[in-house]
Scaffold this active site. Sequence first.
Site, PDB file in Angstrom:
ATOM      1  N   TYR A   1       0.590  -1.239   0.242  1.00 44.53           N
ATOM      2  CA  TYR A   1      -0.306   0.129   0.098  1.00 44.53           C
ATOM      3  C   TYR A   1       0.887   1.267   0.247  1.00 44.53           C
ATOM      4  O   TYR A   1       2.129   1.021   0.609  1.00 44.53           O
ATOM      5  CB  TYR A   1      -1.002   0.026   1.402  1.00 44.53           C
ATOM      6  CG  TYR A   1      -0.283   0.423   2.484  1.00 44.53           C
ATOM      7  CD1 TYR A   1       0.598  -0.598   3.242  1.00 44.53           C
ATOM      8  CD2 TYR A   1      -0.674   1.158   2.966  1.00 44.53           C
ATOM      9  CE1 TYR A   1       1.115  -0.286   4.166  1.00 44.53           C
ATOM     10  CE2 TYR A   1      -0.104   1.821   4.517  1.00 44.53           C
ATOM     11  CZ  TYR A   1       0.757   0.946   5.161  1.00 44.53           C
ATOM     12  OH  TYR A   1       1.612   1.530   6.450  1.00 44.53           O
TER      13      TYR A   1
ATOM     14  N   LYS B   1       6.602  -2.044   2.078  1.00 42.55           N
ATOM     15  CA  LYS B   1       5.388  -0.971   2.201  1.00 42.55           C
ATOM     16  C   LYS B   1       4.311  -2.459   2.443  1.00 42.55           C
ATOM     17  O   LYS B   1       3.275  -2.178   1.556  1.00 42.55           O
ATOM     18  CB  LYS B   1       4.652   0.084   2.479  1.00 42.55           C
ATOM     19  CG  LYS B   1       4.352   1.171   2.555  1.00 42.55           C
ATOM     20  CD  LYS B   1       4.236   2.851   2.267  1.00 42.55           C
ATOM     21  CE  LYS B   1       3.216   3.176   3.225  1.00 42.55           C
ATOM     22  NZ  LYS B   1       3.276   3.093   4.609  1.00 42.55           N
TER      23      LYS B   1
ATOM     24  N   GLU C   1      11.162   2.198  14.272  1.00 46.37           N
ATOM     25  CA  GLU C   1      10.631   3.816  13.619  1.00 46.37           C
ATOM     26  C   GLU C   1       9.485   3.416  14.533  1.00 46.37           C
ATOM     27  O   GLU C   1       9.389   2.934  15.749  1.00 46.37           O
ATOM     28  CB  GLU C   1      10.927   2.928  12.353  1.00 46.37           C
ATOM     29  CG  GLU C   1       9.368   2.203  12.315  1.00 46.37           C
ATOM     30  CD  GLU C   1       9.140   1.737  10.745  1.00 46.37           C
ATOM     31  OE1 GLU C   1       9.380   2.345   9.770  1.00 46.37           O
ATOM     32  OE2 GLU C   1       9.648   0.548  10.279  1.00 46.37           O
TER      33      GLU C   1
ATOM     34  N   LEU D   1      10.786   1.151   7.437  1.00 42.81           N
ATOM     35  CA  LEU D   1      10.347   1.529   6.008  1.00 42.81           C
ATOM     36  C   LEU D   1      11.177   2.745   5.982  1.00 42.81           C
ATOM     37  O   LEU D   1      11.455   3.752   6.955  1.00 42.81           O
ATOM     38  CB  LEU D   1       8.576   2.024   6.113  1.00 42.81           C
ATOM     39  CG  LEU D   1       8.134   2.870   5.328  1.00 42.81           C
ATOM     40  CD1 LEU D   1       7.845   1.219   4.432  1.00 42.81           C
ATOM     41  CD2 LEU D   1       6.925   2.711   5.242  1.00 42.81           C
TER      42      LEU D   1
HETATM   43  N1  PDD Z   1       2.796   5.011   7.122  1.00 45.33           N
HETATM   44  N2  PDD Z   1       6.890   3.735   9.205  1.00 45.33           N
HETATM   45  C1  PDD Z   1       6.289   2.837   9.049  1.00 45.33           C
HETATM   46  C2  PDD Z   1       6.324   1.813   9.636  1.00 45.33           C
HETATM   47  C3  PDD Z   1       5.397   3.494   8.042  1.00 45.33           C
HETATM   48  O1  PDD Z   1       4.370   3.001   8.533  1.00 45.33           O
HETATM   49  C4  PDD Z   1       4.424   4.586   7.597  1.00 45.33           C
HETATM   50  C5  PDD Z   1       4.258   5.305   7.076  1.00 45.33           C
HETATM   51  C6  PDD Z   1       6.269   5.459   8.056  1.00 45.33           C
HETATM   52  C7  PDD Z   1       6.644   7.318   7.172  1.00 45.33           C
HETATM   53  O2  PDD Z   1       6.279   6.850   5.677  1.00 45.33           O
HETATM   54  P1  PDD Z   1       5.846   7.872   5.052  1.00 45.33           P
HETATM   55  O3  PDD Z   1       6.578   9.063   4.975  1.00 45.33           O
HETATM   56  O4  PDD Z   1       6.230   7.637   3.719  1.00 45.33           O
HETATM   57  O5  PDD Z   1       4.215   8.363   4.962  1.00 45.33           O
HETATM   58  C8  PDD Z   1       7.076   4.920   8.693  1.00 45.33           C
HETATM   59  C9  PDD Z   1       1.408   5.109   7.077  1.00 45.33           C
HETATM   60  C10 PDD Z   1       1.225   6.988   7.074  1.00 45.33           C
HETATM   61  C11 PDD Z   1      -0.039   4.605   7.415  1.00 45.33           C
HETATM   62  O6  PDD Z   1       0.464   3.292   7.219  1.00 45.33           O
HETATM   63  O7  PDD Z   1      -0.489   4.714   7.093  1.00 45.33           O
END
Ligand code: PDD
Length: 285
Positions: free
Chosen positions: A33, A149, A182, A207
């Site tokens: 996703y 992801k 994270e 991620l």
């Molecule tokens: N999540 N780490 C994890 C485990 C995440 O699920 C996300 C983002 C990030 C940050 O990634 P980015 O800057 O590309 O949004 C780091 C999204 C927002 C979610 O699961 O809703």
Amino acid sequence: MSRIAYVNGRYLPMRDAKVHIEDRGYQFGDGVYEVCEVREGRIVDERRHMARLVRSLGELRIRTPMSLAALGIVLREVLARNRIGYGIVYLQITRGVARRDHAFPPPQVAPSIVVTARGLNQARNAALAGNGIAVISVPDNRWGRVDIKTIGLLPNVLARQTAIDRGARDAWFVDRDGTVTEGASSNAWIITQAGTVVTHPADHAILRGITRAVLFDAIKARGLAVEERAFTLEEAYAAREAFVTAATQIVLPVVSIDGRRIGDGKPGPIATALRAEFHRYAEVG
Ligand code: PDD
């Protein structure tokens, strides 16, 4: 107005937007996703999100179901049909529908694709950032490829719920070495007493956040020292500032970790400034 979702070629009211019970996303969490921020109806950093999507699909050997140009049209159509000004667009691609079998289905099985969009309350997000958030630490018990992801987010779900149950907003994963990897749905950052901005290296243990990548440009433009290295929970407790980044919340200051106050217990000035400057460095399509 009913929300509209895109499901495998059709735009449908939410109540009719359904996937098959033998979809491999439902059966195995076998899919990926993306979540992009939307501002003034426009997608933030689409190019980078699509590049990460293609990488995630490639790592799982799921076929990219349509061209990125076509996908961009679908994302925009969903935003338009839902009249989203400020919010998020969500995109999910799974390995498709097949009789339950752990092995991959035959190549003719088409991937499933779903796109939804949702408005967010900008004032509420700003207020959250203005107050800062509490986080707790939890053991990082996820699989070894969280750089992909995937929609398989059970440890993240449990971590977030544990945070909420303990009166916090987010959870930070800590690995066996005591290193903060994270957040449950965000990347974790600290600013040391010496003023160095530190975040975990973008290896298989985190991620590779798009917000994280763009923020490096904002940090460098401010002339701040930045290090991609492992940092311990102890180091985080002693930090001058802490914050998380994600597309849904950009930069969100952290004011306590495991109940210990970070800095003076208020959102830090650097995190706050980086939040304000972020969109200068993001691409808006
Ligand atoms: N999540 N780490 C994890 C485990 C995440 O699920 C996300 C983002 C990030 C940050 O990634 P980015 O800057 O590309 O949004 C780091 C999204 C927002 C979610 O699961 O809703």
